[in-house]
Design an enzyme around this catalytic site. Structure first.
Site, PDB file in Angstrom:
ATOM      1  N   GLU A  51       0.834  -1.198   0.000  1.00 18.62           N
ATOM      2  CA  GLU A  51       0.000   0.000   0.000  1.00 18.62           C
ATOM      3  C   GLU A  51       0.876   1.258   0.000  1.00 18.62           C
ATOM      4  OE1 GLU A  51      -3.532   1.802   2.930  1.00 18.62           O
ATOM      5  OE2 GLU A  51      -2.176   0.234   3.638  1.00 18.62           O
ATOM      6  N   LYS A  54      -9.201   2.311  -2.596  1.00 13.94           N
ATOM      7  CA  LYS A  54      -9.473   1.677  -1.304  1.00 13.94           C
ATOM      8  C   LYS A  54     -10.872   2.038  -0.822  1.00 13.94           C
ATOM      9  CE  LYS A  54      -7.242   1.213   3.278  1.00 13.94           C
ATOM     10  NZ  LYS A  54      -6.076   1.652   4.072  1.00 13.94           N
ATOM     11  N   CYS A 114      -5.334  -3.107   2.022  1.00 15.41           N
ATOM     12  CA  CYS A 114      -5.216  -3.110   3.480  1.00 15.41           C
ATOM     13  C   CYS A 114      -6.533  -3.330   4.218  1.00 15.41           C
ATOM     14  CB  CYS A 114      -4.535  -1.826   3.944  1.00 15.41           C
ATOM     15  SG  CYS A 114      -3.779  -1.991   5.604  1.00 15.41           S
TER      16      CYS A 114
END
Length: 588
Positions: free
Chosen positions: A44, A110, A146
Site C-alpha cells: 500500500e 481503497k 489493506c
C-alpha cells in the site's frame, strides 16, 4: 494443473523518497520477471511511502507521486504489477495501480478507510465505491487495499462472488506484538469463507514511531499457509498458486451469490481482462517457502532494531549517544542500538554522581566492552555542587526534595545534548513505558533525547528482552549484575524505584489494564488488585499527560502506545481515582 505464479515484493519504502522508492519497485519487478512471475504486487502506498500524513495536502507531493508511478509503469514490460500510490481525481484516493506490459490498465480505490488508533485516512482520502475482478493469465483476481480485507463482507467477498479465484491485498499494516497471529487468522478465514486463495503483501520497515513487520503470506482455499515471507526483512516472495484447487473447492461448496449477502461495497460485474493467455503449468516447480514466525521476545526485539535503524538512517544522523547508567534500561537501549547501527556508530557516556554506586560504572563499562562501544566518563559532581551553591539562598530553610534529585537528571541531559551538538550524535532516550506512563521521569533530564527506543516497552518486558539477547548471544552480553540489581535512579541515598512505585510485576499489569484496555479503576480492582494501589497508579498516569506531550518519539510495539494511539487532553478534570488520603506525588 492450472497455476498462477505470483510475487509479493515486501519492500521498505521511505516517505517522500520517490527516487529511492521507484528504484526499489523497479528492481523487484525485474526480479519477479526473472523468476517467471505472472503478477508482482507491492505494498500500500509503496510509491510515496506510508503514512505520508499532511504531505498529502501538498499538491506538489501528489504530482511527484504520479510522476514516479509513470516511471514504474514504463518498467513493466512482459509482466503485470499492482502498486500502491495516491490517485488524484476531483479528490484524493488511496489507490492500487493495476499495470501490464508498460500501460496502466486500471486503478482500484481503497473502499474502507481506517480512522482509529494510528490511522486517520478519512482526513485525506475519499472512499472507493467499486471492486472489479481482473483476468490475469486466465485467472480471476480481485485486488484490494489493506483495511478492505478486514471486513468479513467487504471487497474480498464481493470479488469472490463475482468470480475472483485469487484475492490479492496490498497493505501497510503497522506492527504491534502478537498482531501477526490474529491477522493471519483473519486472512485464513477470508480464504475459507470465500473459497479463494488469499495473498497478503505487506510493507516492511520503520517510519517515525511505526514499524511494519512484513510477514507477507498466502493462504489456500482451505485456509492453509502456502507461503510466508520473513518478518522485519525485505524479501521477494514467489509462489505458484493452484487455481484448479479453487474450482474444485467451489464445486463442492459454492460461493453464495452476491445477492444473498449484504456486502459493504459493490463489485463491477464485468471482468476486465489484463492479459488473456492461460496461466502456465509447464514451469519448473518452486520450492515451498514458509518462514517460521518469531517467538514473542525475538519479534519485539527485531521490531525495535528495525525501527531504530530506519529512524537513524532515513533521517541521516551520523551516530547516537546514550547515557549509560549501569541499569537495565540503558543496557537494552545500547544493545539494540549496536545491533541496529553497528558499534562504531554508538557512543556511551557514563555520568556518576555522589549517589552513584561503584557497581553502576562497573556494569556500564562491562556492557560497553561486550558491545564494543567507546565510552567517556564525566562526573556531574562539580556541576551539581555549583547548582546547589547557586540556589542555596533561594532554597534556604526549605528541606531537600525531588528538586535536588531532578537537578542531577537535568545536568546529565545537558551533557548528553552538548555531545550531541558537538559531534552530531542523536541522543537516545532510555525511558521505558512504565516510567513514561507514571511520569517517573524528569522533564529536560532523563526525558531528553531525539528518539526513545523503549518508550512503549514495559519494564518487565525490558528484562525479558535482555534475557532474550543474552540467550541469542550465548553469553551475558548484558551483565547478570544489571539484571539482578534493584532498580534505582540513584538520585538520593539508598533510593529504589519501589520507594515511589509499586513493584514492576504489579505495576505493569495495572498499566496494561488502565492504559491499553481502558478499564476503570473499579474494574481493575475487581481483578484482585489493591484498590488504593490502582487509584495511585491511575492518578500518576492522568497527572503525567503534559509530560508525555514533551517526550521524544519512540517505537510502537504495543496495541496502544502513548501519542498516536492514545490521545487524551492535558486540561481535563475527569478523575476515575477520586480522592486519596495521601498527597499526590509527581516527578517534574
Amino acid at each position: 494443473m492450472r497455476q498462477l505464479r505470483i510475487a509479493l515484493a515486501q519492500i521498505n519504502s521511505t516517505v517522500g523518497d520517490f527516487k529511492g522508492n521507484v528504484r526499489l519497485i523497479v528492481d523487484n519487478i525485474e526480479k519477479a520477471r526473472a523468476a517467471g512471475a505472472d503478477l508482482v504486487a507491492f505494498p500500500e502506498l509503496a510509491v510515496p511511502g506510508y503514512p505520508p500524513e499532511d504531505l498529502l495536502l501538498k499538491p506538489s507531493f501528489i504530482q511527484a507521486n504520479i510522476k514516479a508511478l509513470d516511471q514504474v509503469i514504463a518498467a513493466t514490460r512482459g509482466i503485470t504489477a499492482v502498486v500502491g500510490f495516491v490517485d488524484r481525481k476531483s479528490d484524493l484516493y488511496n489507490a492500487a495501480a493495476i499495470i501490464h506490459d508498460g500501460r496502466l490498465v486500471a486503478i482500484y480505490h481503497k473502499v474502507h478507510l481506517p480512522n482509529y488508533g494510528v490511522f486517520d485516512e478519512q482526513r485525506y482520502f475519499n472512499a472507493g465505491k467499486a471492486c472489479p475482478v481482473f483476468g490475469v493469465a486466465g485467472v480471476g483476481v480481485g485486488f484490494n487495499v489493506c483495511e478492505d480485507i478486514w471486513f468479513e463482507t467487504g471487497p474480498a467477498t464481493a470479488q469472490a462472488s463475482a468470480g475472483a479465484e485469487v484475492i490479492l491485498n496490498i497493505s501497510a499494516s503497522p506492527y504491534h506484538h502478537g498482531k501477526h497471529h490474529f491477522r493471519e487468522r483473519m486472512l485464513s478465514a477470508r480464504a475459507i469463507d470465500n473459497a479463494a486463495i488469499v495473498a497478503f503483501c505487506n510493507m516492511v520497515g520503520g517510519q517515525d514511531e511505526l514499524v511494519f513487520d512484513g510477514a507477507s503470506v498466502i493462504f489456500d482455499v482451505r485456509g492453509n499457509t502456502i507461503a510466508r515471507a520473513r518478518q522485519f526483512e525485505e524479501e521477494l516472495l514467489v509462489a505458484d498458486l493452484d487455481v484448479d484447487g479453487v474450482l474444485n473447492k467451489r464445486r463442492q461448496d459454492p460461493v453464495p451469490p452476491k445477492k444473498n449477502r449484504e456486502l459493504s461495497c459493490d463489485c463491477i460485474e464485468k471482468r476486465i481482462e489484463i492479459v488473456g493467455s492461460k496461466a502456465s503449468a509447464g514451469r519448473t516447480a518452486l520450492e515451498k517457502q514458509v518462514s517460521v514466525l518469531l517467538e514473542p521476545e525475538a519479534e519485539v526485539y527485531k521490531a525495535l532494531v528495525l525501527g531504530t535503524r530506519d529512524y537513524i538512517h532515513k533521517n541521516g544522523f551520523k551516530g547516537v549517544i546514550i547515557g549509560l547508567s549501569g541499569g537495565v534500561d540503558s543496557s537494552i537501549v545500547a544493545t539494540i542500538a549496536v545491533d541496529a547501527l553497528g558499534h562504531d556508530a554508538v557512543h556511551g557516556l557514563i555520568m556518576p554522581s555522589r549517589f552513584s554506586s561503584p557497581l553502576s560504572a562497573e556494569y556500564a563499562e562491562q556492557l560497553a566492552a561486550n558491545l564494543g562501544v567507546e565510552t567517556q566518563t564525566i562526573s556531574i559532581e562539580q556541576a551539581y555542587q555549583a547548582y546547589l551553591d547557586s540556589l542555596s539562598g533561594v532554597f534556604s530553610g526549605v528541606k531537600p526534595d525531588v528538586t535536588e534529585e531532578n537537578i542531577q537528571a537535568r545536568i546529565r541531559g545537558n551533557l548528553l545534548m552538548a555531545l550531541s551538538n558537538k559531534f552530531g550524535w542523536l541522543v537516545l532516550n532510555t525511558g521505558n513505558k512504565s516510567e513514561v506512563a507514571t511520569g517517573y521521569t524528569t522533564l529536560y533530564g532523563d526525558m531528553a533525547g531525539g528518539f526513545a527506543i523503549i518508550k512503549d516497552v514495559p519494564k518487565t518486558l525490558v528484562y525479558r528482552l535482555c534475557q532474550y539477547r543474552n540467550r541469542s548471544a550465548g553469553f551475558d552480553l548484558v551483565p547478570q549484575g544489571v539484571l539482578k540489581r534493584v532498580p534505582s535512579a540513584e538520585l538520593r541515598p539508598e533510593q529504589t524505584d519501589h520507594d515511589s512505585l509499586p513493584p514492576y510485576d504489579l505495576l505493569d499489569p495495572i498499566l496494561l489494564a488502565y492504559v491499553e484496555e481502558d478499564k476503570s479503576v473499579e474494574q481493575i480492582a475487581a481483578q484482585g488488585y489493591d484498590e488504593k494501589t490502582v487509584k495511585k497508579v491511575a492518578r500518576l498516569v492522568d497527572g503525567s499527560e503534559y509530560k508525555r506531550r514533551q517526550a521524544p518519539p519512540g517505537i510502537k510495539i504495543t496495541p496502544k502506545a502513548f501519542g498516536r494511539d492514545r490521545r487524551l487532553p492535558i486540561t481535563n478534570k475527569f478523575r476515575e481515582w477520586g480522592d486519596l488520603d495521601e498527597n499526590p506525588e509527581y516527578w517534574y
